[in-house]
Design an enzyme around this catalytic site. Structure first.
Site, PDB file in Angstrom:
ATOM      1  N   GLY A  16       0.807  -1.210   0.000  1.00 55.30           N
ATOM      2  CA  GLY A  16       0.000   0.000   0.000  1.00 55.30           C
ATOM      3  C   GLY A  16       0.838   1.256   0.000  1.00 55.30           C
ATOM      4  O   GLY A  16       2.074   1.228  -0.015  1.00 55.30           O
ATOM      5  N   PHE A  17       0.161   2.390   0.046  1.00 53.39           N
ATOM      6  CA  PHE A  17       0.808   3.699   0.042  1.00 53.39           C
ATOM      7  C   PHE A  17       1.798   3.820   1.194  1.00 53.39           C
ATOM      8  O   PHE A  17       3.007   3.999   0.982  1.00 53.39           O
ATOM      9  CB  PHE A  17      -0.293   4.768   0.097  1.00 53.39           C
ATOM     10  CG  PHE A  17       0.165   6.133   0.528  1.00 53.39           C
ATOM     11  CD1 PHE A  17       1.269   6.738  -0.044  1.00 53.39           C
ATOM     12  CD2 PHE A  17      -0.539   6.822   1.505  1.00 53.39           C
ATOM     13  CE1 PHE A  17       1.686   8.006   0.349  1.00 53.39           C
ATOM     14  CE2 PHE A  17      -0.150   8.087   1.912  1.00 53.39           C
ATOM     15  CZ  PHE A  17       0.971   8.675   1.344  1.00 53.39           C
ATOM     16  N   THR A  41      -6.209  -3.207  -2.227  1.00 53.88           N
ATOM     17  CA  THR A  41      -5.941  -1.790  -2.484  1.00 53.88           C
ATOM     18  C   THR A  41      -4.454  -1.521  -2.677  1.00 53.88           C
ATOM     19  O   THR A  41      -4.088  -0.493  -3.234  1.00 53.88           O
ATOM     20  CB  THR A  41      -6.466  -0.892  -1.339  1.00 53.88           C
ATOM     21  OG1 THR A  41      -5.867  -1.302  -0.106  1.00 53.88           O
ATOM     22  CG2 THR A  41      -7.969  -0.994  -1.235  1.00 53.88           C
ATOM     23  N   VAL A  63      -4.974 -11.029   5.347  1.00 55.56           N
ATOM     24  CA  VAL A  63      -4.706 -11.221   6.778  1.00 55.56           C
ATOM     25  C   VAL A  63      -5.898 -11.832   7.503  1.00 55.56           C
ATOM     26  O   VAL A  63      -5.731 -12.427   8.576  1.00 55.56           O
ATOM     27  CB  VAL A  63      -4.293  -9.902   7.458  1.00 55.56           C
ATOM     28  CG1 VAL A  63      -2.945  -9.429   6.941  1.00 55.56           C
ATOM     29  CG2 VAL A  63      -5.357  -8.818   7.313  1.00 55.56           C
ATOM     30  N   ASN A 110      -5.006 -12.307  13.931  1.00 48.04           N
ATOM     31  CA  ASN A 110      -4.062 -13.247  13.332  1.00 48.04           C
ATOM     32  C   ASN A 110      -2.629 -12.735  13.417  1.00 48.04           C
ATOM     33  O   ASN A 110      -1.690 -13.500  13.662  1.00 48.04           O
ATOM     34  CB  ASN A 110      -4.450 -13.517  11.877  1.00 48.04           C
ATOM     35  CG  ASN A 110      -5.750 -14.288  11.766  1.00 48.04           C
ATOM     36  OD1 ASN A 110      -6.166 -14.978  12.708  1.00 48.04           O
ATOM     37  ND2 ASN A 110      -6.413 -14.180  10.629  1.00 48.04           N
ATOM     38  N   ALA A 125      -1.249  -0.005  13.136  1.00 49.91           N
ATOM     39  CA  ALA A 125      -1.549   1.268  12.498  1.00 49.91           C
ATOM     40  C   ALA A 125      -3.042   1.537  12.658  1.00 49.91           C
ATOM     41  O   ALA A 125      -3.869   1.020  11.922  1.00 49.91           O
ATOM     42  CB  ALA A 125      -1.162   1.240  11.022  1.00 49.91           C
ATOM     43  N   TYR A 156     -14.989   1.043   9.265  1.00 49.93           N
ATOM     44  CA  TYR A 156     -13.587   1.417   9.459  1.00 49.93           C
ATOM     45  C   TYR A 156     -13.366   2.026  10.843  1.00 49.93           C
ATOM     46  O   TYR A 156     -12.481   1.595  11.588  1.00 49.93           O
ATOM     47  CB  TYR A 156     -13.177   2.406   8.373  1.00 49.93           C
ATOM     48  CG  TYR A 156     -11.719   2.809   8.401  1.00 49.93           C
ATOM     49  CD1 TYR A 156     -10.719   1.904   8.046  1.00 49.93           C
ATOM     50  CD2 TYR A 156     -11.344   4.094   8.757  1.00 49.93           C
ATOM     51  CE1 TYR A 156      -9.384   2.266   8.056  1.00 49.93           C
ATOM     52  CE2 TYR A 156     -10.004   4.471   8.763  1.00 49.93           C
ATOM     53  CZ  TYR A 156      -9.032   3.555   8.415  1.00 49.93           C
ATOM     54  OH  TYR A 156      -7.702   3.926   8.420  1.00 49.93           O
ATOM     55  N   ARG A 197      -9.634  10.945  -1.503  1.00 51.68           N
ATOM     56  CA  ARG A 197      -9.423  11.963  -0.484  1.00 51.68           C
ATOM     57  C   ARG A 197      -8.942  13.257  -1.122  1.00 51.68           C
ATOM     58  O   ARG A 197      -8.593  13.305  -2.296  1.00 51.68           O
ATOM     59  CB  ARG A 197      -8.452  11.445   0.585  1.00 51.68           C
ATOM     60  CG  ARG A 197      -9.105  10.368   1.450  1.00 51.68           C
ATOM     61  CD  ARG A 197      -8.178   9.811   2.503  1.00 51.68           C
ATOM     62  NE  ARG A 197      -7.237   8.856   1.935  1.00 51.68           N
ATOM     63  CZ  ARG A 197      -6.453   8.076   2.686  1.00 51.68           C
ATOM     64  NH1 ARG A 197      -6.505   8.140   3.993  1.00 51.68           N
ATOM     65  NH2 ARG A 197      -5.618   7.225   2.120  1.00 51.68           N
TER      66      ARG A 197
END
Length: 364
Positions: A16-17, A41, A63, A110, A125, A156, A197
């Site tokens: 990811g980013f 993503t 995951v 996990n 995170a 989320y 965003r």
């Protein structure tokens, strides 16, 4: 599995980013890195420059279904587990809310079990979204938040809150050495052009000459942290010897409105794009600014990259990557293909891209 005398880090969400930048920094600091990503993503091109690095391994896995044995093949040791495995922008995490919530809870469990089994330090995170639409400003770690538990963002927001709960329960039981980072708005190279965003929207729309989408009247505020600063904070937090008293905010305390951000992008790109106003999404926070006093005290950390410098770097990257803005496969399409779910309308109008080029298979 990589074997050697160097420290070994597992980075979940490493394509990811944020995760790909973290992989780069760890490798630059002489770590060996095992990246886990489902590519829902995350993007393979974020890791392409690491393909031939013998200190880097990739495990393509979700995951939610991960078992420690998948990562510990050959009995290799693990010194640190970084859990960055979750879609982080509203269009992406709302595309499959069930999967988002399970990633935050089952995926975290996990990875906690992996850290427990290996004795690795565990860094979760988390996000500033645990504060919801805050009634306290700026937001310090002691604030418990103002979150709608049944709204469209709850998969989320509440997922991350539940992930924190689970992680701290493991820590209280002495099962893991825990660090939790609450990450505020972050931007920089490798953001997805369909991220949804304000920074990615404003930059890609300005470069294309399209109207820049502003939700609401544009007076809502955000605080934007450049990716290099944020990753530096994550590495410092994982490495700190003192046990944190709780979560640690990481973000830039400089606050500005989203309309001001759009105007800065227009000035830096030289674009003549107009501003297109649309209704404010449900439960969108009105104000967002971190109190980073604890990070300064604990880590000796504070952001160093100014907004103009960070935006210039981000704009330059998007100029080079504009073909991806036209060909990226949206996460909702990936979700439909993998899980057969309806997803949401957030990905509508995005054109599917070519099949990604696979990296080499991970070694035993």
């Amino acid at each position: 599995m990589i074997k050697g005398k160097r420290k070994v880090a597992v980075v979940a969400g490493g394509a990811g980013f944020l995760g790909s930048h973290l992989c780069d920094v760890l490798l630059g600091d002489s770590w060996e890195v095992v990246c886990i990503d489902s590519f829902l993503t995350g993007r393979r091109q974020n890791l392409r420059h690491l393909e031939r690095d013998p200190r880097f391994d990739l495990i393509e896995a979700d995951v939610i279904d991960l078992r420690p044995g998948q990562v510990m093949r050959g009995g290799g040791r693990i010194d640190a587990v970084f859990n960055l495995a979750c879609a982080a922008s509203p269009p992406h995490y709302q595309a499959d809310p069930e999967h988002t919530l399970l990633t935050c809870v089952l995926g975290t469990r996990n990875l906690l079990q992996l850290a427990e089994r290996t004795g690795a330090g565990f860094l979760l995170a988390s996000t500033s979204e645990v504060y919801g639409d805050p009634e306290v400003h700026p937001q310090a770690e002691s604030y418990w938040g103002h979150v709608n538990p049944t709204g469209p963002r709850a998969c989320y927001d509440e997922g991350k809150r539940a992930g924190e709960t689970l992680a701290f329960d493991y820590a209280r039981a002495g099962r893991v050495r825990l660090r939790v980072a609450r990450i505020f708005n972050t931007y920089g190279p490798r953001m997805r052009p369909d991220d949804g965003r304000i920074v990615s929207n404003a930059v890609t729309q300005a470069l294309a000459g399209d109207p820049i989408t502003i939700y609401g009247d544009g007076s809502q505020t955000r605080s934007f942290c450049y990716v290099d600063d944020l990753v530096d904070g994550l590495v410092r937090l994982q490495a700190v010897e003192a046990t944190p008293r709780g979560p640690v905010n990481l973000g830039n305390p400089e606050e500005l409105t989203v309309a001001e951000l759009a105007e800065r992008v227009l000035a830096l790109t030289g674009s003549a794009s107009a501003l297109l106003r649309r209704p404010l999404p449900v439960d969108d926070p009105r104000r967002r600014r971190p109190d980073v006093g604890y990070a300064r005290q604990l880590l000796g950390w504070s952001p160093r990259v100014g907004l103009e410098t960070g935006l210039r770097n981000t704009i330059a990257w998007f100029r080079q990557e504009r073909h991806w803005a036209l060909s990226v496969r949206p996460p909702v399409a990936e979700s439909q293909a993998r899980y057969g779910k309806a997803g949401s309308a957030n990905g509508a109008g995005l054109r599917p891209g070519p099949e990604p080029v696979p990296l080499r298979a991970p070694r035993d």
